[in-house]
Each structure stands twice: as C-alpha cells, then as structure tokens.
Design a protein around this motif. Structure first.
Motif, PDB file in Angstrom:
ATOM      1  N   TRP A  44       0.752  -1.192   0.222  1.00 18.44           N
ATOM      2  CA  TRP A  44      -0.071  -0.069   0.088  1.00 18.44           C
ATOM      3  C   TRP A  44       0.827   1.291   0.033  1.00 18.44           C
ATOM      4  N   VAL A  45       1.949   1.247   0.732  1.00 19.42           N
ATOM      5  CA  VAL A  45       2.492   2.500   1.007  1.00 19.42           C
ATOM      6  C   VAL A  45       3.540   2.701  -0.348  1.00 19.42           C
ATOM      7  N   ALA A  46       4.123   1.487  -1.102  1.00 19.43           N
ATOM      8  CA  ALA A  46       4.693   1.766  -1.962  1.00 19.43           C
ATOM      9  C   ALA A  46       4.044   2.250  -3.332  1.00 19.43           C
ATOM     10  N   ASN A  47       2.574   1.456  -3.434  1.00 21.29           N
ATOM     11  CA  ASN A  47       1.676   1.960  -4.399  1.00 21.29           C
ATOM     12  C   ASN A  47       0.963   3.530  -4.168  1.00 21.29           C
ATOM     13  N   ARG A  48       0.928   4.021  -3.092  1.00 18.55           N
ATOM     14  CA  ARG A  48       0.301   5.376  -2.688  1.00 18.55           C
ATOM     15  C   ARG A  48       1.327   6.268  -2.996  1.00 18.55           C
ATOM     16  N   TRP A  49       2.785   5.610  -2.971  1.00 16.92           N
ATOM     17  CA  TRP A  49       3.802   6.825  -3.240  1.00 16.92           C
ATOM     18  C   TRP A  49       3.624   7.385  -4.818  1.00 16.92           C
ATOM     19  N   TYR A  50       3.138   6.419  -5.518  1.00 16.89           N
ATOM     20  CA  TYR A  50       2.940   7.141  -6.983  1.00 16.89           C
ATOM     21  C   TYR A  50       1.818   8.054  -6.953  1.00 16.89           C
ATOM     22  N   TYR A  51       0.783   7.916  -6.153  1.00 16.01           N
ATOM     23  CA  TYR A  51      -0.455   8.936  -6.053  1.00 16.01           C
ATOM     24  C   TYR A  51       0.367  10.204  -5.467  1.00 16.01           C
ATOM     25  N   GLN A  52       1.073  10.012  -4.180  1.00 19.86           N
ATOM     26  CA  GLN A  52       1.581  11.172  -3.578  1.00 19.86           C
ATOM     27  C   GLN A  52       2.647  11.994  -4.511  1.00 19.86           C
ATOM     28  N   ARG A  53       3.218  11.078  -5.363  1.00 17.49           N
ATOM     29  CA  ARG A  53       4.289  11.830  -6.207  1.00 17.49           C
ATOM     30  C   ARG A  53       3.569  12.747  -7.401  1.00 17.49           C
ATOM     31  N   CYS A  54       2.165  12.508  -7.809  1.00 13.76           N
ATOM     32  CA  CYS A  54       1.718  12.973  -8.775  1.00 13.76           C
ATOM     33  C   CYS A  54       0.687  14.297  -8.315  1.00 13.76           C
TER      34      CYS A  54
END
Length: 229
Positions: A44-54
């Motif tokens: 979850w943390v690794a995938n949510r990173w992509y959201y945070q980055r955008c």
C-alpha cells in the motif's frame, strides 16, 4: 432546464458521496482491524507513493487552468505542502520516511518497482482529468478531502494499536496532513459551491467527486488483488 440546487442542497449532495470513499474498501477495513500483513502495508505504501508523487502535478494543473490569481495563490500552498521547499522536505519527504518506517528502501519507492498497473492507470487517469477539465471541476474532484481527516486519524490509531513494528516517525505525514486537509476541505468546498451556479455545473462537480472516489477505489482494487495472487 432544472433549477440549480441551493447551496445547502449542493453541499449535501457532495457530502452524500461519503459512502463511496475508499475507507470502506475491504482492504482498508482489514488493515484497520489489524489483519494486514507487513507485505500488505508495504504494498500500500509503495503504491500510494505514486499517487503522492503526482499530487503536486495535479495541483499545478488546476492552477494552470484557473484564471483567478487569488485562487491560484491560495492553491499554490498545496504544491509547497507536497513538494516542500527543497529536496527531502514536504509531504514527499514524509512519505519516504513512512516507507523507511515500514521497511521499504528509498530506492524501492523512487524507482516505482512495486507500483501496480492498476494504480498507475488510475492515477494517470486522474492527472489527465485535472489537466484537461475546467479548474472548478478538478477542484470538485479534490473534495475527497472532506472525508479523509477522520480516515487518517483512524489509520494512525489502528497502526499504533496493531502494527507496533512500524516505526513511530513514519506517522509524520498523517499527523501533519490532518489539520491541513481540514482547512483545505473547507476552502475548496466553499470555492466549488460559489463557482458552480448552474444545475449542469453542479451535477458535473458531483460527478467529478464520484470519479475521484472511483480513482481511489481502483487503486485499492489493484493493491488488494495483488495480495491475493
């Protein structure tokens, strides 16, 4: 042509999408019940990173489409919150700290090796939406922040109760974000209500918020499914 909703009715319709927010997704329900594995949390943390980055790009897109300098100045604060004023600061820096707290190397987040196709597709779709739709429609999509403070508070409580292996300093992002998102939600709601004055605009704004809820839900669908394979 249908009459516009009153401000109170419009506000109620937006808030009425609460049931579509991702806190009710089975994945989050399991996490908050203490039933998630370390691999689930890390995924979850690794995938949510992509959201945070955008997020900063999404907010920049809203500013780019907005002709009002006062709104642009106010919305600019969101970019600074996520990007910080230099590398390693802001929400992105705090998310990297969260990654470390759950056992993810910074390189694993930055090279996005764990980002699932479903996550990438959903987040890219959201970013394209904000780049191509009117600014007020994209602002309405951001109103998931109406629902997030309570969810983030519950997350902090659940993680501390059930996952003592997560290092405490990993909670910094959520602790900083909760008061900020409450302020942002109030501002954005007032902004959308003031600028969406026709019934068509109001219905478009409601649909935009529903779309954003679906973006978040699609991310969790992908994350949840990946853990069951």
């Amino acid at each position: 042509m249908e009459q516009p909703l009153t401000p109170a009715e419009f506000t109620a319709a937006l808030r009425g999408l609460r049931h579509r927010y991702w806190d009710r997704h089975p994945f989050h329900v399991r996490v908050h019940a203490g039933e998630a594995s370390p691999e689930d949390i890390r995924r979850w943390v690794a995938n949510r990173w992509y959201y945070q980055r955008c997020l900063a790009q999404k907010n920049a897109a809203i500013i780019a489409n907005c002709p009002d300098p006062e709104i642009r100045r106010r919305w600019l604060e969101r970019i600074s919150f996520h990007d910080g004023h230099s590398g390693g600061e802001g929400g992105l820096g705090d998310w990297l700290a969260l990654g470390a707290a759950v056992g993810l190397d910074e390189t694993e987040l930055l090279d996005e090796r764990h980002v699932l196709r479903g996550t990438r597709f959903a987040v890219d779709g959201y970013l394209t939406f904000c780049r191509t739709r009117p600014w007020w429609e994209s602002a309405a999509a951001a109103l998931t922040e109406l629902f997030s403070p309570e969810h983030m508070s519950d997350r902090i409580h659940a993680w501390r109760e059930h996952y003592d292996w997560i290092k405490p300093d990993g909670m910094a992002y959520f602790e900083k974000r909760i008061p900020q998102v409450r302020e942002d939600a109030s501002y954005t709601l007032g902004l959308v209500v003031r600028h969406c004055v026709t019934r068509e605009q109001q219905e478009t704004a409601i649909a935009a918020l529903a779309f954003k809820c679906d973006v978040l839900g699609a991310m969790l669908d992908a994350i949840d499914y990946a853990g069951q394979r």
